[in-house]
Design a protein around this motif. Structure first.
Motif, PDB file in Angstrom:
ATOM      1  N   ALA A   7       0.884  -1.168   0.000  1.00 21.24           N
ATOM      2  CA  ALA A   7       0.000   0.000   0.000  1.00 21.24           C
ATOM      3  C   ALA A   7       0.919   1.215   0.000  1.00 21.24           C
ATOM      4  N   VAL A   8       0.790   2.049  -1.030  1.00 19.44           N
ATOM      5  CA  VAL A   8       1.667   3.200  -1.196  1.00 19.44           C
ATOM      6  C   VAL A   8       0.805   4.454  -1.310  1.00 19.44           C
ATOM      7  N   ASN A   9       0.931   5.337  -0.344  1.00 14.96           N
ATOM      8  CA  ASN A   9       0.124   6.561  -0.322  1.00 14.96           C
ATOM      9  C   ASN A   9      -1.357   6.247  -0.511  1.00 14.96           C
ATOM     10  N   GLY A  10      -1.821   5.180   0.107  1.00 10.68           N
ATOM     11  CA  GLY A  10      -3.220   4.805   0.021  1.00 10.68           C
ATOM     12  C   GLY A  10      -3.605   4.047  -1.235  1.00 10.68           C
ATOM     13  N   VAL A  11      -2.625   3.739  -2.075  1.00  7.77           N
ATOM     14  CA  VAL A  11      -2.870   3.011  -3.328  1.00  7.77           C
ATOM     15  C   VAL A  11      -2.343   1.590  -3.178  1.00  7.77           C
ATOM     16  N   ASP A  12      -3.188   0.602  -3.443  1.00 14.25           N
ATOM     17  CA  ASP A  12      -2.761  -0.793  -3.363  1.00 14.25           C
ATOM     18  C   ASP A  12      -2.064  -1.202  -4.658  1.00 14.25           C
ATOM     19  N   LEU A  13      -0.883  -1.796  -4.510  1.00 10.06           N
ATOM     20  CA  LEU A  13      -0.107  -2.290  -5.646  1.00 10.06           C
ATOM     21  C   LEU A  13       0.221  -3.753  -5.418  1.00 10.06           C
ATOM     22  N   VAL A  14       0.183  -4.532  -6.478  1.00  5.32           N
ATOM     23  CA  VAL A  14       0.530  -5.944  -6.402  1.00  5.32           C
ATOM     24  C   VAL A  14       1.619  -6.212  -7.438  1.00  5.32           C
ATOM     25  N   PHE A  15       2.696  -6.825  -6.967  1.00  3.12           N
ATOM     26  CA  PHE A  15       3.810  -7.166  -7.851  1.00  3.12           C
ATOM     27  C   PHE A  15       3.978  -8.675  -7.878  1.00  3.12           C
ATOM     28  N   GLN A  48      -1.446  -7.000 -13.693  1.00  2.00           N
ATOM     29  CA  GLN A  48      -2.207  -6.289 -14.719  1.00  2.00           C
ATOM     30  C   GLN A  48      -3.202  -5.306 -14.103  1.00  2.00           C
ATOM     31  N   ASP A  49      -3.802  -5.686 -12.992  1.00  3.12           N
ATOM     32  CA  ASP A  49      -4.817  -4.853 -12.343  1.00  3.12           C
ATOM     33  C   ASP A  49      -4.259  -3.584 -11.694  1.00  3.12           C
ATOM     34  N   THR A  50      -2.953  -3.547 -11.414  1.00  2.00           N
ATOM     35  CA  THR A  50      -2.401  -2.380 -10.712  1.00  2.00           C
ATOM     36  C   THR A  50      -1.424  -1.562 -11.557  1.00  2.00           C
ATOM     37  N   LYS A  51      -1.256  -1.898 -12.825  1.00  2.00           N
ATOM     38  CA  LYS A  51      -0.312  -1.153 -13.676  1.00  2.00           C
ATOM     39  C   LYS A  51      -0.664   0.330 -13.770  1.00  2.00           C
ATOM     40  N   GLU A  52      -1.921   0.634 -13.928  1.00  2.00           N
ATOM     41  CA  GLU A  52      -2.331   2.038 -14.036  1.00  2.00           C
ATOM     42  C   GLU A  52      -2.073   2.781 -12.724  1.00  2.00           C
ATOM     43  N   ALA A  53      -2.365   2.148 -11.609  1.00  2.00           N
ATOM     44  CA  ALA A  53      -2.108   2.758 -10.302  1.00  2.00           C
ATOM     45  C   ALA A  53      -0.610   2.958 -10.091  1.00  2.00           C
ATOM     46  N   ASP A  55       1.607   3.642 -12.334  1.00  2.85           N
ATOM     47  CA  ASP A  55       2.030   4.812 -13.093  1.00  2.85           C
ATOM     48  C   ASP A  55       1.802   6.107 -12.325  1.00  2.85           C
ATOM     49  N   THR A  56       0.749   6.165 -11.514  1.00  3.47           N
ATOM     50  CA  THR A  56       0.493   7.386 -10.733  1.00  3.47           C
ATOM     51  C   THR A  56       1.516   7.551  -9.612  1.00  3.47           C
ATOM     52  N   ILE A  57       2.072   6.456  -9.138  1.00  2.00           N
ATOM     53  CA  ILE A  57       3.078   6.502  -8.070  1.00  2.00           C
ATOM     54  C   ILE A  57       4.461   6.792  -8.641  1.00  2.00           C
ATOM     55  N   LEU A  58       4.771   6.222  -9.805  1.00  2.00           N
ATOM     56  CA  LEU A  58       6.115   6.358 -10.369  1.00  2.00           C
ATOM     57  C   LEU A  58       6.480   7.775 -10.790  1.00  2.00           C
ATOM     58  N   VAL A  59       5.513   8.669 -10.881  1.00  2.00           N
ATOM     59  CA  VAL A  59       5.833  10.059 -11.219  1.00  2.00           C
ATOM     60  C   VAL A  59       6.416  10.813 -10.027  1.00  2.00           C
ATOM     61  N   LEU A  60       6.319  10.243  -8.835  1.00  2.00           N
ATOM     62  CA  LEU A  60       6.854  10.879  -7.635  1.00  2.00           C
ATOM     63  C   LEU A  60       8.366  10.667  -7.564  1.00  2.00           C
ATOM     64  N   PRO A  61       9.126  11.702  -7.216  1.00  2.85           N
ATOM     65  CA  PRO A  61      10.584  11.569  -7.134  1.00  2.85           C
ATOM     66  C   PRO A  61      10.998  10.468  -6.161  1.00  2.85           C
ATOM     67  N   GLY A  62      11.871   9.595  -6.608  1.00  3.92           N
ATOM     68  CA  GLY A  62      12.417   8.530  -5.763  1.00  3.92           C
ATOM     69  C   GLY A  62      11.512   7.332  -5.578  1.00  3.92           C
ATOM     70  N   ALA A  63      10.317   7.376  -6.132  1.00  2.00           N
ATOM     71  CA  ALA A  63       9.356   6.297  -5.904  1.00  2.00           C
ATOM     72  C   ALA A  63       9.850   4.954  -6.431  1.00  2.00           C
ATOM     73  N   ALA A  64      10.398   4.935  -7.621  1.00  4.86           N
ATOM     74  CA  ALA A  64      10.820   3.667  -8.228  1.00  4.86           C
ATOM     75  C   ALA A  64      11.853   2.950  -7.365  1.00  4.86           C
ATOM     76  N   LEU A  65      12.850   3.681  -6.910  1.00  3.10           N
ATOM     77  CA  LEU A  65      13.900   3.043  -6.112  1.00  3.10           C
ATOM     78  C   LEU A  65      13.379   2.571  -4.757  1.00  3.10           C
ATOM     79  N   GLN A  66      12.467   3.327  -4.156  1.00  7.44           N
ATOM     80  CA  GLN A  66      11.887   2.902  -2.884  1.00  7.44           C
ATOM     81  C   GLN A  66      11.032   1.650  -3.060  1.00  7.44           C
ATOM     82  N   LEU A  67      10.260   1.607  -4.140  1.00  5.44           N
ATOM     83  CA  LEU A  67       9.419   0.431  -4.395  1.00  5.44           C
ATOM     84  C   LEU A  67      10.265  -0.805  -4.680  1.00  5.44           C
TER      85      LEU A  67
END
Length: 85
Positions: A7-15, A48-53, A55-67
């Protein structure tokens, strides 16, 4: 298949990490290129269900490396290594 749910900033992500995607990520990374490989890796392994969500997180600085760090803590945990002589 192992799933990592975050759960990232209230958004559920599944990898759904796998050895092929993980190894490709490691091979693409270099001293001066870390963010693009991290983004690519996360997009490859996002369900597949969380790809769009994602994308909204990856625009934040440093998000990719933290995830990537959180996903890989579970998928590729540190080994306990002891040197014995």
């Amino acid at each position: 298949m192992n799933q990592v749910k975050l759960a990232v900033n209230g958004v559920d992500l599944v990898f759904e990490p796998n050895y092929t995607a993980y190894n490709q990520f490691i091979n693409e990374m270099s001293m001066d290129n870390k963010v693009a490989p991290a983004n690519n890796y996360l997009r490859r392994i996002a369900s597949q269900d969380t790809k769009e969500a994602l994308d909204t997180i990856l625009v934040l600085p440093g998000a990719a490396l933290q995830l990537v760090e959180e996903v890989n803590k579970i998928f590729a945990p540190k080994l306990e290594i002891e040197v014995k002589n």
